[in-house]
Write a protein that holds these residues in place. Sequence first.
Motif, PDB file in Angstrom:
ATOM      1  N   MET A   1      39.574  39.798  39.056  1.00  0.00           N
ATOM      2  CA  MET A   1      40.685  38.962  38.730  1.00  0.00           C
ATOM      3  C   MET A   1      40.229  37.957  37.672  1.00  0.00           C
ATOM      4  SD  MET A   1      42.889  36.429  41.217  1.00  0.00           S
ATOM      5  CE  MET A   1      42.894  37.667  42.474  1.00  0.00           C
ATOM      6  N   ILE A   2      41.031  37.808  36.659  1.00  0.00           N
ATOM      7  CA  ILE A   2      40.712  36.847  35.616  1.00  0.00           C
ATOM      8  C   ILE A   2      41.081  35.462  36.118  1.00  0.00           C
ATOM      9  CG2 ILE A   2      41.323  36.066  33.309  1.00  0.00           C
ATOM     10  CD1 ILE A   2      41.732  39.011  32.585  1.00  0.00           C
ATOM     11  N   ASN A   3      40.160  34.545  35.944  1.00  0.00           N
ATOM     12  CA  ASN A   3      40.396  33.176  36.384  1.00  0.00           C
ATOM     13  C   ASN A   3      41.395  32.517  35.444  1.00  0.00           C
ATOM     14  OD1 ASN A   3      40.160  30.854  37.861  1.00  0.00           O
ATOM     15  ND2 ASN A   3      38.300  30.167  36.870  1.00  0.00           N
ATOM     16  N   ILE A   4      42.492  32.051  36.010  1.00  0.00           N
ATOM     17  CA  ILE A   4      43.529  31.370  35.244  1.00  0.00           C
ATOM     18  C   ILE A   4      43.397  29.889  35.540  1.00  0.00           C
ATOM     19  CG2 ILE A   4      46.002  31.130  34.897  1.00  0.00           C
ATOM     20  CD1 ILE A   4      46.163  34.073  35.972  1.00  0.00           C
ATOM     21  N   PHE A   5      43.230  29.102  34.507  1.00  0.00           N
ATOM     22  CA  PHE A   5      42.946  27.683  34.683  1.00  0.00           C
ATOM     23  C   PHE A   5      44.216  26.876  34.903  1.00  0.00           C
ATOM     24  CE2 PHE A   5      39.409  29.445  32.287  1.00  0.00           C
ATOM     25  CZ  PHE A   5      38.373  29.099  33.122  1.00  0.00           C
ATOM     26  N   CYS A   6      44.861  27.139  35.984  1.00  0.00           N
ATOM     27  CA  CYS A   6      46.054  26.406  36.388  1.00  0.00           C
ATOM     28  C   CYS A   6      45.990  26.250  37.901  1.00  0.00           C
ATOM     29  CB  CYS A   6      47.326  27.166  36.035  1.00  0.00           C
ATOM     30  SG  CYS A   6      47.584  27.419  34.285  1.00  0.00           S
ATOM     31  N   GLU A   7      46.779  25.353  38.387  1.00  0.00           N
ATOM     32  CA  GLU A   7      46.878  25.168  39.839  1.00  0.00           C
ATOM     33  C   GLU A   7      47.847  26.207  40.394  1.00  0.00           C
ATOM     34  OE1 GLU A   7      45.196  22.873  41.667  1.00  0.00           O
ATOM     35  OE2 GLU A   7      44.145  22.153  39.889  1.00  0.00           O
ATOM     36  N   LEU A   8      47.416  27.452  40.428  1.00  0.00           N
ATOM     37  CA  LEU A   8      48.262  28.526  40.911  1.00  0.00           C
ATOM     38  C   LEU A   8      47.776  29.032  42.257  1.00  0.00           C
ATOM     39  CD1 LEU A   8      48.639  30.684  37.675  1.00  0.00           C
ATOM     40  CD2 LEU A   8      50.272  29.061  38.599  1.00  0.00           C
ATOM     41  N   GLU A   9      48.722  29.434  43.066  1.00  0.00           N
ATOM     42  CA  GLU A   9      48.358  30.053  44.337  1.00  0.00           C
ATOM     43  C   GLU A   9      47.735  31.420  44.051  1.00  0.00           C
ATOM     44  OE1 GLU A   9      51.632  30.281  47.024  1.00  0.00           O
ATOM     45  OE2 GLU A   9      52.223  28.202  46.663  1.00  0.00           O
ATOM     46  N   LYS A  10      46.956  31.898  45.006  1.00  0.00           N
ATOM     47  CA  LYS A  10      46.264  33.175  44.828  1.00  0.00           C
ATOM     48  C   LYS A  10      47.257  34.312  44.582  1.00  0.00           C
ATOM     49  CE  LYS A  10      42.872  36.293  46.694  1.00  0.00           C
ATOM     50  NZ  LYS A  10      41.907  36.599  47.717  1.00  0.00           N
ATOM     51  N   ASN A  11      48.366  34.331  45.295  1.00  0.00           N
ATOM     52  CA  ASN A  11      49.355  35.401  45.109  1.00  0.00           C
ATOM     53  C   ASN A  11      49.909  35.412  43.687  1.00  0.00           C
ATOM     54  OD1 ASN A  11      49.092  36.265  47.734  1.00  0.00           O
ATOM     55  ND2 ASN A  11      50.803  35.042  48.487  1.00  0.00           N
ATOM     56  N   THR A  12      50.115  34.240  43.113  1.00  0.00           N
ATOM     57  CA  THR A  12      50.609  34.146  41.743  1.00  0.00           C
ATOM     58  C   THR A  12      49.553  34.648  40.769  1.00  0.00           C
ATOM     59  OG1 THR A  12      51.946  32.241  42.379  1.00  0.00           O
ATOM     60  CG2 THR A  12      51.602  32.584  40.029  1.00  0.00           C
ATOM     61  N   ARG A  13      48.288  34.286  40.995  1.00  0.00           N
ATOM     62  CA  ARG A  13      47.206  34.779  40.136  1.00  0.00           C
ATOM     63  C   ARG A  13      47.111  36.295  40.185  1.00  0.00           C
ATOM     64  NH1 ARG A  13      42.066  32.012  41.945  1.00  0.00           N
ATOM     65  NH2 ARG A  13      43.330  31.373  43.681  1.00  0.00           N
ATOM     66  N   ILE A  14      47.306  36.857  41.363  1.00  0.00           N
ATOM     67  CA  ILE A  14      47.261  38.314  41.516  1.00  0.00           C
ATOM     68  C   ILE A  14      48.374  38.965  40.703  1.00  0.00           C
ATOM     69  CG2 ILE A  14      47.624  40.199  43.161  1.00  0.00           C
ATOM     70  CD1 ILE A  14      46.106  38.454  45.238  1.00  0.00           C
ATOM     71  N   ILE A  15      49.575  38.417  40.777  1.00  0.00           N
ATOM     72  CA  ILE A  15      50.711  38.970  40.035  1.00  0.00           C
ATOM     73  C   ILE A  15      50.477  38.867  38.528  1.00  0.00           C
ATOM     74  CG2 ILE A  15      53.154  38.614  39.494  1.00  0.00           C
ATOM     75  CD1 ILE A  15      53.496  37.817  42.483  1.00  0.00           C
ATOM     76  N   VAL A  16      49.975  37.719  38.073  1.00  0.00           N
ATOM     77  CA  VAL A  16      49.695  37.543  36.644  1.00  0.00           C
ATOM     78  C   VAL A  16      48.651  38.559  36.189  1.00  0.00           C
ATOM     79  CG1 VAL A  16      48.690  35.973  34.946  1.00  0.00           C
ATOM     80  CG2 VAL A  16      50.375  35.119  36.578  1.00  0.00           C
ATOM     81  N   ASN A  17      47.604  38.765  36.964  1.00  0.00           N
ATOM     82  CA  ASN A  17      46.576  39.744  36.606  1.00  0.00           C
ATOM     83  C   ASN A  17      47.146  41.160  36.587  1.00  0.00           C
ATOM     84  OD1 ASN A  17      43.459  38.926  36.381  1.00  0.00           O
ATOM     85  ND2 ASN A  17      44.575  37.364  37.514  1.00  0.00           N
ATOM     86  N   GLN A  18      48.069  41.463  37.483  1.00  0.00           N
ATOM     87  CA  GLN A  18      48.690  42.787  37.487  1.00  0.00           C
ATOM     88  C   GLN A  18      49.508  43.006  36.219  1.00  0.00           C
ATOM     89  OE1 GLN A  18      50.833  42.629  41.193  1.00  0.00           O
ATOM     90  NE2 GLN A  18      49.144  43.530  42.356  1.00  0.00           N
ATOM     91  N   ARG A  19      50.216  41.973  35.775  1.00  0.00           N
ATOM     92  CA  ARG A  19      51.020  42.087  34.546  1.00  0.00           C
ATOM     93  C   ARG A  19      50.114  42.253  33.320  1.00  0.00           C
ATOM     94  NH1 ARG A  19      53.375  43.572  37.735  1.00  0.00           N
ATOM     95  NH2 ARG A  19      55.049  42.620  38.890  1.00  0.00           N
ATOM     96  N   ILE A  20      49.032  41.504  33.286  1.00  0.00           N
ATOM     97  CA  ILE A  20      48.071  41.655  32.184  1.00  0.00           C
ATOM     98  C   ILE A  20      47.527  43.086  32.191  1.00  0.00           C
ATOM     99  CG2 ILE A  20      45.806  40.953  31.312  1.00  0.00           C
ATOM    100  CD1 ILE A  20      46.455  38.120  32.380  1.00  0.00           C
ATOM    101  N   ASN A  21      47.216  43.600  33.377  1.00  0.00           N
ATOM    102  CA  ASN A  21      46.677  44.949  33.486  1.00  0.00           C
ATOM    103  C   ASN A  21      47.684  45.995  33.022  1.00  0.00           C
ATOM    104  OD1 ASN A  21      46.087  47.576  35.378  1.00  0.00           O
ATOM    105  ND2 ASN A  21      44.237  46.579  34.585  1.00  0.00           N
ATOM    106  N   ASP A  22      48.975  45.748  33.236  1.00  0.00           N
ATOM    107  CA  ASP A  22      49.999  46.676  32.744  1.00  0.00           C
ATOM    108  C   ASP A  22      49.899  46.835  31.223  1.00  0.00           C
ATOM    109  OD1 ASP A  22      50.937  46.989  35.324  1.00  0.00           O
ATOM    110  OD2 ASP A  22      52.636  45.611  35.064  1.00  0.00           O
ATOM    111  N   TYR A  23      49.710  45.725  30.513  1.00  0.00           N
ATOM    112  CA  TYR A  23      49.554  45.780  29.058  1.00  0.00           C
ATOM    113  C   TYR A  23      48.237  46.452  28.678  1.00  0.00           C
ATOM    114  CZ  TYR A  23      53.582  42.753  28.361  1.00  0.00           C
ATOM    115  OH  TYR A  23      54.842  42.240  28.349  1.00  0.00           O
ATOM    116  N   LEU A  24      47.172  46.122  29.392  1.00  0.00           N
ATOM    117  CA  LEU A  24      45.869  46.720  29.083  1.00  0.00           C
ATOM    118  C   LEU A  24      45.876  48.231  29.316  1.00  0.00           C
ATOM    119  CD1 LEU A  24      43.496  44.009  30.558  1.00  0.00           C
ATOM    120  CD2 LEU A  24      43.795  44.585  28.149  1.00  0.00           C
TER     121      LEU A  24
END
Length: 86
Positions: A1-24
Motif C-alpha cells: 500500500m502506498i503511504n498517503i500523507f493525509c489523515e485518512l482511515e485505513k479503509n480509505t487508503r485501501i480504496i485509493v490504492n485500489q483506484r491507483i492500481n486500476d490505472y497502473l
Amino acid sequence: MINIFCELEKNTRIIVNQRINDYLDLYMTFYRDLGSEQGFRSLFPPMIWIEDEEKCIKTMIELDAWTRDEHLHHLKPIHEFALYRV
C-alpha cells in the motif's frame, strides 16, 4: 500500500490504492503486450529513460506491486513522478 500523507482511515487508503492500481494495470497491460518502450516510456522524461531504462521499468513494477499489498511503502521521487504522470 502506498503511504498517503493525509489523515485518512485505513479503509480509505485501501480504496485509493485500489483506484491507483486500476490505472497502473492499464500500463502493465501495455508493458506485457507491447514491451517497455510502448508501455512506460511516455511516463518518464527522455533523459531518465535513456540513462536507466531498467530503473524506470523496475519503478513501474514496484508501484504496481505496492498498490496491491498490505505493507506501507514510502515513495522515492521517481515513484512520485511516475504516479503523477499516470
